[in-house]
Design a protein around this motif. Structure first.
Motif, PDB file in Angstrom:
ATOM      1  N   LEU A 234       3.459  -2.058   7.954  1.00 32.48           N
ATOM      2  CA  LEU A 234       2.299  -2.174   8.839  1.00 32.48           C
ATOM      3  C   LEU A 234       2.699  -2.392  10.295  1.00 32.48           C
ATOM      4  O   LEU A 234       1.848  -2.314  11.192  1.00 32.48           O
ATOM      5  CB  LEU A 234       1.395  -3.326   8.385  1.00 32.48           C
ATOM      6  CG  LEU A 234       0.660  -3.142   7.055  1.00 32.48           C
ATOM      7  CD1 LEU A 234      -0.249  -4.322   6.792  1.00 32.48           C
ATOM      8  CD2 LEU A 234      -0.136  -1.845   7.039  1.00 32.48           C
ATOM      9  N   HIS A 314      -7.683  -5.535   7.379  1.00 34.59           N
ATOM     10  CA  HIS A 314      -7.745  -5.752   5.931  1.00 34.59           C
ATOM     11  C   HIS A 314      -6.346  -5.739   5.326  1.00 34.59           C
ATOM     12  O   HIS A 314      -6.012  -6.574   4.474  1.00 34.59           O
ATOM     13  CB  HIS A 314      -8.604  -4.664   5.288  1.00 34.59           C
ATOM     14  CG  HIS A 314      -8.661  -4.747   3.791  1.00 34.59           C
ATOM     15  ND1 HIS A 314      -9.380  -5.727   3.121  1.00 34.59           N
ATOM     16  CD2 HIS A 314      -8.073  -3.978   2.819  1.00 34.59           C
ATOM     17  CE1 HIS A 314      -9.230  -5.553   1.819  1.00 34.59           C
ATOM     18  NE2 HIS A 314      -8.446  -4.500   1.607  1.00 34.59           N
ATOM     19  N   GLY A 315      -5.510  -4.807   5.764  1.00 34.60           N
ATOM     20  CA  GLY A 315      -4.151  -4.723   5.224  1.00 34.60           C
ATOM     21  C   GLY A 315      -3.319  -5.948   5.550  1.00 34.60           C
ATOM     22  O   GLY A 315      -2.575  -6.447   4.693  1.00 34.60           O
ATOM     23  N   ARG A 318      -4.164  -8.746   3.331  1.00 29.90           N
ATOM     24  CA  ARG A 318      -3.627  -8.579   1.975  1.00 29.90           C
ATOM     25  C   ARG A 318      -2.203  -9.104   1.862  1.00 29.90           C
ATOM     26  O   ARG A 318      -1.754  -9.498   0.787  1.00 29.90           O
ATOM     27  CB  ARG A 318      -3.656  -7.099   1.594  1.00 29.90           C
ATOM     28  CG  ARG A 318      -5.047  -6.530   1.452  1.00 29.90           C
ATOM     29  CD  ARG A 318      -5.498  -6.524   0.013  1.00 29.90           C
ATOM     30  NE  ARG A 318      -4.721  -5.578  -0.791  1.00 29.90           N
ATOM     31  CZ  ARG A 318      -4.489  -5.723  -2.087  1.00 29.90           C
ATOM     32  NH1 ARG A 318      -4.935  -6.787  -2.725  1.00 29.90           N
ATOM     33  NH2 ARG A 318      -3.791  -4.819  -2.759  1.00 29.90           N
ATOM     34  N   LEU A 322      -0.289  -6.067  -0.548  1.00 34.38           N
ATOM     35  CA  LEU A 322      -0.559  -4.694  -0.129  1.00 34.38           C
ATOM     36  C   LEU A 322       0.328  -3.731  -0.918  1.00 34.38           C
ATOM     37  O   LEU A 322       1.517  -3.984  -1.113  1.00 34.38           O
ATOM     38  CB  LEU A 322      -0.276  -4.562   1.368  1.00 34.38           C
ATOM     39  CG  LEU A 322      -0.666  -3.243   2.038  1.00 34.38           C
ATOM     40  CD1 LEU A 322      -2.179  -3.206   2.261  1.00 34.38           C
ATOM     41  CD2 LEU A 322       0.069  -3.101   3.371  1.00 34.38           C
ATOM     42  N   GLU A 326      -2.085   1.854  -0.035  1.00 34.00           N
ATOM     43  CA  GLU A 326      -2.908   1.225   0.998  1.00 34.00           C
ATOM     44  C   GLU A 326      -2.202   1.277   2.347  1.00 34.00           C
ATOM     45  O   GLU A 326      -2.821   1.577   3.383  1.00 34.00           O
ATOM     46  CB  GLU A 326      -3.211  -0.223   0.625  1.00 34.00           C
ATOM     47  CG  GLU A 326      -4.161  -0.391  -0.547  1.00 34.00           C
ATOM     48  CD  GLU A 326      -4.280  -1.846  -0.980  1.00 34.00           C
ATOM     49  OE1 GLU A 326      -5.408  -2.317  -1.165  1.00 34.00           O
ATOM     50  OE2 GLU A 326      -3.221  -2.504  -1.135  1.00 34.00           O
ATOM     51  N   GLY A 327      -0.904   1.003   2.322  1.00 35.97           N
ATOM     52  CA  GLY A 327      -0.139   1.051   3.558  1.00 35.97           C
ATOM     53  C   GLY A 327      -0.117   2.437   4.163  1.00 35.97           C
ATOM     54  O   GLY A 327      -0.228   2.609   5.388  1.00 35.97           O
ATOM     55  N   ILE A 330      -3.478   3.260   5.865  1.00 37.62           N
ATOM     56  CA  ILE A 330      -3.590   2.577   7.159  1.00 37.62           C
ATOM     57  C   ILE A 330      -2.752   3.302   8.209  1.00 37.62           C
ATOM     58  O   ILE A 330      -3.192   3.503   9.346  1.00 37.62           O
ATOM     59  CB  ILE A 330      -3.149   1.109   7.023  1.00 37.62           C
ATOM     60  CG1 ILE A 330      -4.130   0.343   6.138  1.00 37.62           C
ATOM     61  CG2 ILE A 330      -3.054   0.440   8.402  1.00 37.62           C
ATOM     62  CD1 ILE A 330      -3.646  -1.039   5.729  1.00 37.62           C
TER      63      ILE A 330
END
Length: 406
Positions: A234, A314-315, A318, A322, A326-327, A330
């Protein structure tokens, strides 16, 4: 305004209205933005203003003496400041990402210690860990490491209290993030000569056997899946969204100035004056069409930025829960937002001057600084790379590679 830790509650931003402070800072910078940009001096006074306002510590946790704000607030602060002074907005955005880099690459305990030291010393952070920057060399020494090499461009090198740079470990070549005190012997800033971002204190910097402790090595920047956790990944979209809000700030700042200039012409308009809009820009249908088109471009990019920031927030919440998918989502959203913001900034800063006409070329207005700041930034991050990654994800489900922007 100086903000202290006891003014902030444990709920995050607490009683401090950070966006109000950012607007006050922007108003202050706007009063002499043209003169300062044309002078091109090192932004020592501007950094002092940021420090006094408390904005430098906005992101640091309350427990570490900081403002406890989230990334949405930080991005909005960057955007607000960039609208008045693009280079200082860029400097602030780089500071936010680099001062938070230990959260991604170091353990929680070390990250907290670094952030406590940063807020206590009111550090301004600079440097750069972009993936395309040739890494420095980190060689072992008797009491730690020696850092050597030349970094072509780093933000804030002329004013930063701490630098975060990209280095390769000698022997293994593994890329790592390294924290450096620029006051150490062997750190030599060469300055910059770009046509834009004149107040970002950026430029090349040389490291001549600079002593580095093991504790200064924040962690690996390796894109390998067995090293890179989804949470660490992220770092890339976080940095990209800082870039997005800088670009949106520049675009919106010029639109605001052009709008005020257009309104000011209503009472003084001379139909026979040499101007491309015979009826005046406030009435001419073609000028109004330009305003409309640019407003659509800017607002569309802003909506994409909001969507990407929501996903990032949101990530981050988490944390280590995560997952890879999902990563990746994003990262793609951040790339989409950055591409749209880059296009918006380039189109706005190129076309907005058309509604003013030849008078916009006068240096006293300083309108050119918006284009120069945006273009200097986008040259370092070509949209073509982001578009390829977005297309590959859309068509093939391929996760974007872990690449950190400049």
């Amino acid at each position: 305004m100086t903000v202290t830790a006891d003014e902030v509650t444990d709920t995050g931003a607490g009683r401090v209205d950070w966006l109000h402070i950012a607007r006050e800072m922007a108003d202050d910078l706007a009063t002499d933005a043209v003169e300062r940009e044309q002078a091109g001096k090192a932004p020592l006074d501007e950094v002092a203003r940021l420090r006094e306002s408390g904005l430098l510590a906005l992101l640091a946790p309350v427990a570490c003496g900081g403002g406890g704000a989230d990334w949405r607030t930080a991005c909005t602060a960057v955007r607000t400041v960039a609208a008045a002074d693009g280079a200082i907005g860029h400097l602030l955005g780089s500071h936010y990402f680099l001062s938070s880099s230990a959260r991604f690459f170091a353990g929680p305990a070390r990250a907290a210690r670094i952030e406590r030291e940063s807020t206590a010393g009111q550090w301004c952070w600079g440097g750069g860990i972009g993936s395309h920057e040739p890494p420095l060399v980190l060689a072992p020494a008797s009491d730690g490491y020696l850092l050597s090499g030349y970094q072509r461009y780093a933000t804030g090198v002329g004013v930063a209290d701490r630098l975060v740079v990209r280095a390769a470990e000698y022997g293994t070549g593994e890329p790592v993030a390294v924290l450096v005190d620029p006051a150490r012997p062997g750190v030599v800033s060469g300055g910059g000569d770009t046509f834009g971002q004149r107040l970002a204190a950026g430029g090349g910097v040389e490291f001549d056997s600079v002593p580095v402790t093991a504790d200064d090595v924040l962690g690996s920047l390796s894109p390998d899946e067995d090293v890179l956790s989804p949470f660490t990944s992220l770092a890339a979209p976080t940095s990209r969204l800082v870039s997005v809000h800088f670009l949106l700030g520049v675009a919106e700042g010029l639109l605001a100035e052009i709008r005020e200039s257009g309104r000011g012409m209503r009472s003084t308009w001379q139909p026979l004056s040499p101007h491309p809009w015979p009826d005046g820009p406030a009435q001419d249908p073609y000028a109004l069409t330009v305003y409309g088109e640019l407003t659509v471009v800017a607002r569309a990019a802003s909506a994409l930025a909001d969507q990407a920031v929501d996903a990032l927030t949101h990530g981050l919440a988490r944390g280590e829960d995560l997952d890879d998918e999902e990563g990746a989502e994003i990262a793609v959203l951040a790339s989409v937002a950055e591409t749209a913001a880059a296009r918006a900034a380039q189109e706005v800063t190129t076309r907005a001057l058309d509604v003013i006409g030849a008078g916009a070329a006068s240096s006293r207005h300083g309108f050119d600084r918006f284009w120069r700041n945006a273009r200097t930034h986008t040259l370092r991050e070509p949209a073509a790379h982001r578009l390829r990654e977005v297309g590959d994800y859309f068509l093939n489900g391929a996760h974007p590679p872990f690449t950190l922007p400049a």
